[in-house]
Scaffold this active site. Sequence first.
Site, PDB file in Angstrom:
ATOM      1  CG  ASN A   9      -1.728   1.200   1.414  1.00  0.00           C
ATOM      2  OD1 ASN A   9      -1.831   2.027   0.508  1.00  0.00           O
ATOM      3  ND2 ASN A   9      -2.336   1.351   2.581  1.00  0.00           N
ATOM      4  CD1 TRP A  10       3.461   0.996  -2.928  1.00  0.00           C
ATOM      5  CD2 TRP A  10       3.698   2.312  -4.727  1.00  0.00           C
ATOM      6  NE1 TRP A  10       4.245   0.325  -3.839  1.00  0.00           N
ATOM      7  CE2 TRP A  10       4.409   1.110  -4.949  1.00  0.00           C
ATOM      8  CE3 TRP A  10       3.696   3.287  -5.718  1.00  0.00           C
ATOM      9  CZ2 TRP A  10       5.111   0.874  -6.131  1.00  0.00           C
ATOM     10  CZ3 TRP A  10       4.394   3.056  -6.890  1.00  0.00           C
ATOM     11  CH2 TRP A  10       5.103   1.852  -7.089  1.00  0.00           C
ATOM     12  CE  LYS A  11      -0.122   3.186   4.727  1.00  0.00           C
ATOM     13  NZ  LYS A  11      -0.009   3.270   6.167  1.00  0.00           N
ATOM     14  CG  HIS A  94      -5.692   1.850   5.190  1.00  0.00           C
ATOM     15  ND1 HIS A  94      -5.276   2.833   6.065  1.00  0.00           N
ATOM     16  CD2 HIS A  94      -4.666   0.967   5.095  1.00  0.00           C
ATOM     17  CE1 HIS A  94      -4.039   2.541   6.462  1.00  0.00           C
ATOM     18  NE2 HIS A  94      -3.647   1.423   5.886  1.00  0.00           N
ATOM     19  CD  GLU A  96      -2.832   5.488   6.740  1.00  0.00           C
ATOM     20  OE1 GLU A  96      -2.828   5.562   5.495  1.00  0.00           O
ATOM     21  OE2 GLU A  96      -1.900   4.975   7.386  1.00  0.00           O
ATOM     22  N   GLY A 172       2.404   2.156  10.830  1.00  0.00           N
ATOM     23  CA  GLY A 172       3.353   3.257  10.677  1.00  0.00           C
ATOM     24  C   GLY A 172       4.019   3.669  11.976  1.00  0.00           C
ATOM     25  CB  SER A 212       5.170  -1.938  12.025  1.00  0.00           C
ATOM     26  OG  SER A 212       4.735  -0.597  12.236  1.00  0.00           O
ATOM     27  N   GLY A 233       2.895  -1.174   4.305  1.00  0.00           N
ATOM     28  CA  GLY A 233       2.961   0.254   4.020  1.00  0.00           C
ATOM     29  C   GLY A 233       4.398   0.690   3.772  1.00  0.00           C
ATOM     30  N   GLY A 234       5.043   1.230   4.790  1.00  0.00           N
ATOM     31  CA  GLY A 234       6.387   1.803   4.663  1.00  0.00           C
ATOM     32  C   GLY A 234       7.383   0.904   3.942  1.00  0.00           C
TER      33      GLY A 234
HETATM   34  P1  PGA Z   1       2.888   0.128   7.712  1.00  0.00           P
HETATM   35  O1  PGA Z   1       1.432   0.352   7.059  1.00  0.00           O
HETATM   36  O2  PGA Z   1       3.437  -1.150   7.138  1.00  0.00           O
HETATM   37  O3  PGA Z   1       3.694   1.350   7.301  1.00  0.00           O
HETATM   38  O4  PGA Z   1       2.684   0.050   9.191  1.00  0.00           O
HETATM   39  C1  PGA Z   1       0.574  -0.728   6.871  1.00  0.00           C
HETATM   40  C2  PGA Z   1      -0.723  -0.244   6.262  1.00  0.00           C
HETATM   41  O5  PGA Z   1      -1.156   0.876   6.579  1.00  0.00           O
HETATM   42  O6  PGA Z   1      -1.338  -0.954   5.443  1.00  0.00           O
END
Ligand code: PGA
Length: 249
Positions: A9-11, A94, A96, A172, A212, A233-234
């Site tokens: 997920n590149w956000k 998600h 967010e 995150g 994470s 994510g990251g």
């Molecule tokens: P993260 O994000 O790996 O940076 O914690 C995961 C996500 O939001 O899908």
Amino acid sequence: MRKHIVAGNWKMNNDLPQTELLITDLLKQNQTSDAEVMIAPTFTNLWQAFESLRQEPIEVIAQNMHFAENGAYTGEVSASMLKSIGIKTVILGHSERRAYYNETDESLAKKVDAALANDMRVIFCFGEELADRKAGNEEAVVEGQIKNALFHLGADAFKSIVLAYEPVWAIGTGETASPEQAQDMHAFIRKTLADKYGNDVADSVSILYGGSVKPANAKEIFSKPDVDGGLIGGAALKAEDFYAIVNAF
Ligand code: PGA
């Protein structure tokens, strides 16, 4: 056998040149696992990413969509628009989106319906906040999120649904659920599905863990029997790290 899936997920990261660079780097990596690999760039870069990966074993997916087919929804994108450029899978719910854009179980139920009506696959995200876990309410919260957004569906719909358990406190933050915490919740989610739809459906749905996930912890998390992959994510923004996770199965 359930599918193993690792989705990046590149956000809201990577403009067009950065998207092209990262895709070039991804294509230099070697896949040694059986996982289905997906990346979710931003809307503006979906078409370019799709074209670049058309012949490759990396699926390009969307991070979100609207529930309506079209109409006066300034700034929004519909399922049929995504489908028209070749996108067949969408991330919905998600944390967010829930936190910053007021997405609710009710609006997500409509989005899920719209995606399925367009023959799209859904990666449906949910997870408790830190306060829920501290109060011992994590299972009740997760059960509510799943029931409210998905339990109006028939059993057949679950052929097109992937679940992603993402505890909000682990996204995150560098803080990961322990492999045991992930396994316990994934087993609970599968039982919740089994109680409603039976074991065949529950055993066939892939449940991803997100929050994470890194090269250093992916192997242990993925070794748990009810963890079928990850939403990353990251660590999905670096090709080497992402493929270290893809290859952690
Ligand atoms: P993260 O994000 O790996 O940076 O914690 C995961 C996500 O939001 O899908």
